[in-house]
Design a protein around this motif. Structure first.
Motif, PDB file in Angstrom:
ATOM      1  N   TRP A 216      27.455  25.627 -18.788  1.00  0.00           N
ATOM      2  CA  TRP A 216      26.389  26.267 -18.733  1.00  0.00           C
ATOM      3  C   TRP A 216      25.129  25.267 -18.164  1.00  0.00           C
ATOM      4  N   PRO A 217      25.431  24.492 -17.166  1.00  0.00           N
ATOM      5  CA  PRO A 217      24.148  23.487 -16.814  1.00  0.00           C
ATOM      6  C   PRO A 217      22.981  24.021 -16.287  1.00  0.00           C
ATOM      7  N   LEU A 218      22.962  25.464 -15.789  1.00  0.00           N
ATOM      8  CA  LEU A 218      21.774  26.174 -15.400  1.00  0.00           C
ATOM      9  C   LEU A 218      21.017  26.775 -16.770  1.00  0.00           C
ATOM     10  N   SER A 219      21.709  26.916 -17.486  1.00  0.00           N
ATOM     11  CA  SER A 219      21.161  28.031 -18.545  1.00  0.00           C
ATOM     12  C   SER A 219      20.409  27.122 -20.006  1.00  0.00           C
ATOM     13  N   VAL A 220      20.922  25.793 -19.788  1.00  0.00           N
ATOM     14  CA  VAL A 220      20.498  24.874 -20.818  1.00  0.00           C
ATOM     15  C   VAL A 220      19.233  23.795 -20.283  1.00  0.00           C
ATOM     16  N   HIS A 221      18.130  23.717 -20.814  1.00  0.00           N
ATOM     17  CA  HIS A 221      17.177  22.807 -20.419  1.00  0.00           C
ATOM     18  C   HIS A 221      16.764  21.872 -21.525  1.00  0.00           C
ATOM     19  N   ILE A 222      16.998  20.618 -21.402  1.00  0.00           N
ATOM     20  CA  ILE A 222      16.638  19.606 -22.470  1.00  0.00           C
ATOM     21  C   ILE A 222      15.140  18.901 -22.288  1.00  0.00           C
ATOM     22  N   HIS A 223      14.704  18.908 -23.352  1.00  0.00           N
ATOM     23  CA  HIS A 223      13.346  18.300 -23.299  1.00  0.00           C
ATOM     24  C   HIS A 223      12.981  17.363 -24.318  1.00  0.00           C
ATOM     25  N   GLN A 224      12.452  16.064 -23.848  1.00  0.00           N
ATOM     26  CA  GLN A 224      12.454  15.034 -24.986  1.00  0.00           C
ATOM     27  C   GLN A 224      10.991  15.087 -25.446  1.00  0.00           C
ATOM     28  N   SER A 225      10.876  15.486 -26.567  1.00  0.00           N
ATOM     29  CA  SER A 225       9.461  15.768 -27.109  1.00  0.00           C
ATOM     30  C   SER A 225       9.857  16.162 -28.775  1.00  0.00           C
ATOM     31  N   ARG A 226       8.831  15.885 -29.740  1.00  0.00           N
ATOM     32  CA  ARG A 226       9.039  16.204 -31.083  1.00  0.00           C
ATOM     33  C   ARG A 226       8.269  17.660 -30.834  1.00  0.00           C
ATOM     34  N   ILE A 227       8.953  18.304 -32.047  1.00  0.00           N
ATOM     35  CA  ILE A 227       8.837  20.041 -31.889  1.00  0.00           C
ATOM     36  C   ILE A 227       7.306  20.243 -32.100  1.00  0.00           C
ATOM     37  N   GLN A 228       6.401  19.018 -32.974  1.00  0.00           N
ATOM     38  CA  GLN A 228       5.289  19.376 -33.067  1.00  0.00           C
ATOM     39  C   GLN A 228       4.327  19.136 -31.861  1.00  0.00           C
ATOM     40  N   ASP A 229       4.739  18.448 -30.836  1.00  0.00           N
ATOM     41  CA  ASP A 229       4.120  18.272 -29.558  1.00  0.00           C
ATOM     42  C   ASP A 229       4.706  19.103 -28.335  1.00  0.00           C
ATOM     43  N   PHE A 230       5.715  19.828 -28.581  1.00  0.00           N
ATOM     44  CA  PHE A 230       6.290  20.675 -27.405  1.00  0.00           C
ATOM     45  C   PHE A 230       5.580  21.778 -27.136  1.00  0.00           C
ATOM     46  N   GLY A 231       5.290  21.846 -25.859  1.00  0.00           N
ATOM     47  CA  GLY A 231       4.722  22.868 -25.158  1.00  0.00           C
ATOM     48  C   GLY A 231       5.621  23.837 -24.138  1.00  0.00           C
ATOM     49  N   THR A 232       5.209  24.964 -24.008  1.00  0.00           N
ATOM     50  CA  THR A 232       5.957  25.907 -23.207  1.00  0.00           C
ATOM     51  C   THR A 232       5.002  26.968 -22.598  1.00  0.00           C
ATOM     52  N   SER A 233       5.363  27.326 -21.684  1.00  0.00           N
ATOM     53  CA  SER A 233       4.407  28.506 -20.908  1.00  0.00           C
ATOM     54  C   SER A 233       4.594  29.898 -21.509  1.00  0.00           C
ATOM     55  N   GLY A 234       5.790  29.991 -22.433  1.00  0.00           N
ATOM     56  CA  GLY A 234       6.097  31.385 -22.982  1.00  0.00           C
ATOM     57  C   GLY A 234       6.393  31.023 -24.394  1.00  0.00           C
ATOM     58  N   LEU A 235       6.809  32.384 -24.994  1.00  0.00           N
ATOM     59  CA  LEU A 235       6.897  32.339 -26.403  1.00  0.00           C
ATOM     60  C   LEU A 235       8.411  32.741 -26.481  1.00  0.00           C
ATOM     61  N   TYR A 236       9.361  32.157 -27.462  1.00  0.00           N
ATOM     62  CA  TYR A 236      10.449  32.580 -27.737  1.00  0.00           C
ATOM     63  C   TYR A 236      11.011  33.629 -28.751  1.00  0.00           C
ATOM     64  N   ASP A 237      12.024  34.343 -28.450  1.00  0.00           N
ATOM     65  CA  ASP A 237      12.536  35.250 -29.342  1.00  0.00           C
ATOM     66  C   ASP A 237      13.470  34.606 -30.416  1.00  0.00           C
ATOM     67  N   LEU A 238      13.822  33.536 -30.339  1.00  0.00           N
ATOM     68  CA  LEU A 238      14.633  32.789 -31.264  1.00  0.00           C
ATOM     69  C   LEU A 238      14.498  31.291 -31.099  1.00  0.00           C
ATOM     70  N   LEU A 239      14.523  30.676 -32.324  1.00  0.00           N
ATOM     71  CA  LEU A 239      14.275  29.105 -32.619  1.00  0.00           C
ATOM     72  C   LEU A 239      15.627  28.933 -33.360  1.00  0.00           C
ATOM     73  N   VAL A 240      16.268  28.003 -33.144  1.00  0.00           N
ATOM     74  CA  VAL A 240      17.452  27.409 -33.932  1.00  0.00           C
ATOM     75  C   VAL A 240      17.132  26.039 -34.156  1.00  0.00           C
ATOM     76  N   CYS A 241      17.202  25.583 -35.342  1.00  0.00           N
ATOM     77  CA  CYS A 241      16.789  24.183 -35.545  1.00  0.00           C
ATOM     78  C   CYS A 241      17.617  23.454 -36.764  1.00  0.00           C
ATOM     79  N   ASN A 242      17.949  22.148 -36.650  1.00  0.00           N
ATOM     80  CA  ASN A 242      18.810  21.528 -37.354  1.00  0.00           C
ATOM     81  C   ASN A 242      17.822  20.458 -37.664  1.00  0.00           C
ATOM     82  N   PRO A 243      16.621  20.606 -38.515  1.00  0.00           N
ATOM     83  CA  PRO A 243      15.527  19.690 -38.714  1.00  0.00           C
ATOM     84  C   PRO A 243      16.237  18.447 -39.575  1.00  0.00           C
ATOM     85  N   PRO A 244      15.301  17.344 -39.696  1.00  0.00           N
ATOM     86  CA  PRO A 244      15.670  16.360 -40.752  1.00  0.00           C
ATOM     87  C   PRO A 244      15.562  16.955 -42.035  1.00  0.00           C
ATOM     88  N   TYR A 245      16.406  16.710 -42.802  1.00  0.00           N
ATOM     89  CA  TYR A 245      16.535  17.622 -44.094  1.00  0.00           C
ATOM     90  C   TYR A 245      16.503  16.878 -45.264  1.00  0.00           C
TER      91      TYR A 245
END
Length: 120
Positions: free
Chosen positions: A40-69
């Motif tokens: 799936w190389p065309l479906s997945v796009h990786i961004h290097q960022s903290r989630i606190q700083d991550f910017g996007t042009s749209g909004l998401y239907d789903l966030l899946v996160c494995n945060p530091p716990y």
């Protein structure tokens, strides 16, 4: 490593647009390499960022996160392990603020946590 993003791509048959966010440069690079050799190389796009700083042009239907716990526990000697496993770089409040900013009004967030931390 891009594992969660790749699992989501697999589950959706590559039909979803998936952004993966990795805080550390080395992790983002590894995730990009893993995605490049996946089905799936065309479906997945990786961004290097903290989630606190991550910017996007749209909004998401789903966030899946494995945060530091881990919180209030002994820190490992490796700074890299501290960043990805201990909540000193991403608090629950920070994560919820990011979700509020990134999710559509009816969007959902799934958080992957060990049982004990999830119960807290």
């Amino acid at each position: 490593s891009g594992v969660i993003a790749s699992i989501l791509a697999q589950r959706t048959g590559g039909q979803a647009y998936i952004d993966g966010v990795e805080m550390r440069v080395a992790d983002a690079q590894q995730a990009q390499q893993n995605v490049a050799v996946s089905p799936w190389p065309l479906s997945v796009h990786i961004h290097q960022s903290r989630i606190q700083d991550f910017g996007t042009s749209g909004l998401y239907d789903l966030l899946v996160c494995n945060p530091p716990y881990f919180s209030n526990s002994q820190l490992p000697p490796s700074e890299a392990r501290q960043q990805v496993r201990h909540a000193q770089t991403l608090s629950a409040a920070d994560l919820l603020q990011a979700a509020d900013r990134l999710l559509q009004p009816a969007g959902r967030m799934a958080v992957i946590l060990p049982t004990r931390e999830g119960e807290q």
